[in-house]
Structures are given as structure tokens and as C-alpha cells.
Design an enzyme around this catalytic site. Sequence first.
Site, PDB file in Angstrom:
ATOM      1  CG  HIS A  80      -1.955  -1.023   1.262  1.00 37.10           C
ATOM      2  ND1 HIS A  80      -2.705  -1.304   2.393  1.00 37.10           N
ATOM      3  CD2 HIS A  80      -2.402  -1.869   0.307  1.00 37.10           C
ATOM      4  CE1 HIS A  80      -3.554  -2.285   2.131  1.00 37.10           C
ATOM      5  NE2 HIS A  80      -3.387  -2.653   0.868  1.00 37.10           N
ATOM      6  N   PRO A  81       1.864   1.410  -0.850  1.00 37.68           N
ATOM      7  CG  PRO A  81       3.286   1.306  -2.704  1.00 37.68           C
ATOM      8  CD  PRO A  81       2.335   0.481  -1.891  1.00 37.68           C
TER       9      PRO A  81
END
Length: 558
Positions: free
Chosen positions: A489-490
Amino acid sequence: MPDDAFDYIIVGAGTAGCLLANRLSRDASKRVLLIEAGRKDNYPWIHIPVGYLYCIGNPRTDWLYRTEADPGLNGRSLRYPRGKTLGGCSSINGMIYMRGQARDYDAWAAATGDDSWSWANVVPDFKAHEDHYRMDEGADPMTGDNSRFSDMHGHGGEWRIEKQRLRWNILEAFAEAAVEAGVPRTDDFNGGDNEGVGYFEVNQRSGLRWNASKAFLRPARARRNLAIVTEAQVEALVILRDAEGGKVCRGVVAHTAGRRIEYAARREVILSAGAIGSPQILQLSGIGAGALLRKHGIDVALDLPGVGENLQDHLQIRTVYKVKGARTLNTLANSFAGKAMIGLEYALKRTGPMSMSPSQLGAFTRSDPAQPHANLEYHVQPLSLDAFGEPLHPFPALTASVCNLNPTSRGSVRIRSNRMTDAPMIAPNYLASDQDRKVAADSLRQVRKIAGQAALRRYEPEEWKPGLQFQSDEELVKLAGDIASTIFHPVGTTRMGMPSDPMAVVDSRLRVIGVGGLRVVDAGVMPTIVSGNTNSPTLMIAEKAARMIEQDARSARA
């Protein structure tokens, strides 16, 4: 402008890029170019839900990034998957439909000074493209009312949301144990407060993955004003001076089929290459921290220090419990007969383990009672393995992965050279803050609390990983560093903010500060990470951005 210039060039045919291409090409008078570095999404494993196992770590569909050695993970480097195909990460992700919490978006509105990013004003952007199964079911037959869901969910849009097509007794037992431990039941994680335990909803249609390419490109492919170029990697943006002496983006330079091609843009270039790709392209184009650019021999077009900074991600700590007397995927899939049964069920019904998202049961709760809101997310699975992509264990087991939804640690994405073919340096800087380390230790204790409830007792859960011998904060934090991994989930590396903020990269309309004709529309613009999975919030951002782009074009003509 050359005669063959496009009005809009979108870089990256991932989650955001596919929706943008659909929306901007609805105006037949505008020429739209969508550029994707990966190939078409015609690889069969993209479309079978369990196929993420064969897409992640596969150069056919994944950029194959790795993080730098991370001090918070005791020097480990992690695999860092990012989609490299039409549909981007929506073609290889966990398919979980999740918006986050209302407070996330209200915080964005405060950070940008723009109320259009508040929860009340983003819900219509979520609904605009939704096709939610709850709306198929109509009104409650007992009360005749469905307003609780219709106020929050859309129907008839491109983005299909369905119930999962399987149930496991061991997951039902974990859910009941969570209730016994004080976590309420919920039947909708997406109403603004996701606290509770329940099954994740998924982006599937009849047991097949529903990616952004199917949802948004397929209906638009017949439009003569939309061009889609695959296997074309963007080297740099074309940055020029405008009539007033300011900076303006007028196109991109891409490499495809051994050729270097420059594409011109009349109106805008829109970067949708993701929280890793977009800052890399900006830096290679001379937009970023001046010292970094000069170090790699790149002329500084604009010293914008926030580019590539503010990286945030969800770090999940995977706990494994051996169980007895329970049907789990470990035992089912570790035999030829079990595998044959799994394959046959999917072929005949599109149900069963091959229709599974990576995580089936979810829970949102607080790491300790003093927390003002749910700050943990659980991904619970009826299986276990040493690491993603490794074989399943030979014993029946349950995995409960838990993550801190609101990490305070911040990392970075920075180019390592002036060559587009060199992957950037990704440094998440996990567990760097005292607060994050405290939440990690508390979350492991909370998993133990749930596992000790009566609802799970008949399965005799035994903590196999990390192990009950580890009890102190110091031991649990070190163990978290040893066993934790990204949930992919960057966000935050091109964050939006007020123009007065020296670390903001884009303004609240997602325009790159200091460069005309250039926007970023992807997860990188999030000022802070949402309290949940990030794919559907990225679609919401693209929906809102498409409307902003059209509004700004009309204003420019007026």
C-alpha cells in the site's frame, strides 16, 4: 504543436490511468493517449482470483521492485510488487474493496485547505463508478428500506463489487472470537467507520477478477479519439518555458519497440504511474530535490524537495496458529485429490479456493482502549506459509496478519541513477517511530487475546509464529521486524498540500506546483495513508481528478 499532438497524455494504465482514459475520452473532440510500460492484460492468471500467486514476482506482470535494507526490519529487504500490465496493481492485488475511514478524508481537506476532499464530498466520487451487489438486492423485504446502503453505495457503474464466494468454519470461529474480545460485528466496512469484524467485499464479477482495464478501458476501446500504447516506458517529461517564463510540460519521451518517441500534449500530461513510478519520472525529468538531481547529473528544471518523500505503507505482522480438527487450505491443497477438487469446483461453479482473495475475513479495531478510533486492520486467512510465494505448511493452520493503519514513520523513493531502467531506491523506514513500535507490540498481544477466546477453543489454537516465549515490548518489536511484511500500500510520495507547504508536490487540484500542464493522479498524492486498503481510494482520486481536469479546461476557454 504538431498536428498529431494529443490533448491529454496519461502515463500509466493502472488503476487511476484506466479510469482517467475512460473519462477524458468521453469528449470526442479531445485526443487522449494512454501509455503503459507493461503488456496487455491477456495473461490468464490475471483473471483467476488466486492467480495473484503467479503474477506477483513475475516479470510479465510485476516491476519486481525490492526495498533497501530496512533498519526497522532488522536489516531485511522486502519484495515490493507493483503492477506492470494494463490495469496496473488492480491486475495483481488482493481485490479487496475498502474506502478507509471518514476521518482520513477530513484530514486531507484540512491539509489542503480544500473541503472537496472531505468525506462528505468524496462519497459521491466513490459512488460514481460503483456497481455494488447490495444495490442488486433491492430493498429489505421486511422493511422495504435500503437507504442505509443506497446512501453509501452506487449501482450501474463500471467498478463491480461482490460478496466473496466461500466460507470457512475456522474463519467463522475467529470472527466470533473477535466479538468475544470486544470487536463488534459489521456488515459494511465502507460507511465511514470501519470498526468491526466481517468478510471483505471484493472486486470480482462471477468469480473472476474485475480489474481497472476490464472496467474502464474495455468500454472505451472503440473510441477513435483514444490511443493505448503498451510496452512503452516513459524516459522523461518534456519541460519547456512558457510565454511568461514559467515552466510548462508539453509532452513525454518514451521508449517502445527499440525506438525513442516524443509525444506532444496540447493541454496536459497526467502522471498515473503510481507512488513509485511517478516520483521516479519526475526526478528523471529534473523535478525534485536539487541535490539529488545534481548528484545524478540531471539538470534541475524545478527544485521541488517533496518529490519522493513522505512514503507511507501498511506493514503487516503475520501471526500463525496451528489448529486441530479444522479444515484449512493447508490440508486441502497439500494433496493431489484436494487440488483436483479445488480445480473442479472452480471450473464448474467459479467458487471455492481458486476464487479466493488473498484475505477473506477482516477486522478493524483498536490496539488499546485509549485509541480514539480503530487503528488496526486484520487480514485473516485459513492457511499458513513461511513467506509469500512459499509452499503451504503441512499442518492445518490459521494466519492472522495485523497492521497499524496510521503509521507515523516516513520513507522515501529516490532515483539511484539517471537511467530509467534502474529501479529507484525504495526506503519505507518501517517501525522508525516509538509510536509505531508500541502499536506493533500491542497488536501482537491483541491477536493473542482473540486466539484465547472460547469460540476458538475447540480448535486448540497454538501460537506457532512468533511464539509465546516472546512477551516484552522489546522482544515483540524485534519479532515484528523479523516477520512483518508490506501489504503493498505505498502512498504519499507526491503528496498534495497547500502551495505554501514546502514539501507539497501537487496542489488540491493535483497540479504539480510550479509546472503548468502537469498533474499527478495516483496514490502518491495522498497526504496521509487511508485507514484501509488503497486501491478503491485511488479510483476515487481519479474520478475526482477527471472532473477537475474537465472543469479547468472549460475555465481556460471562458
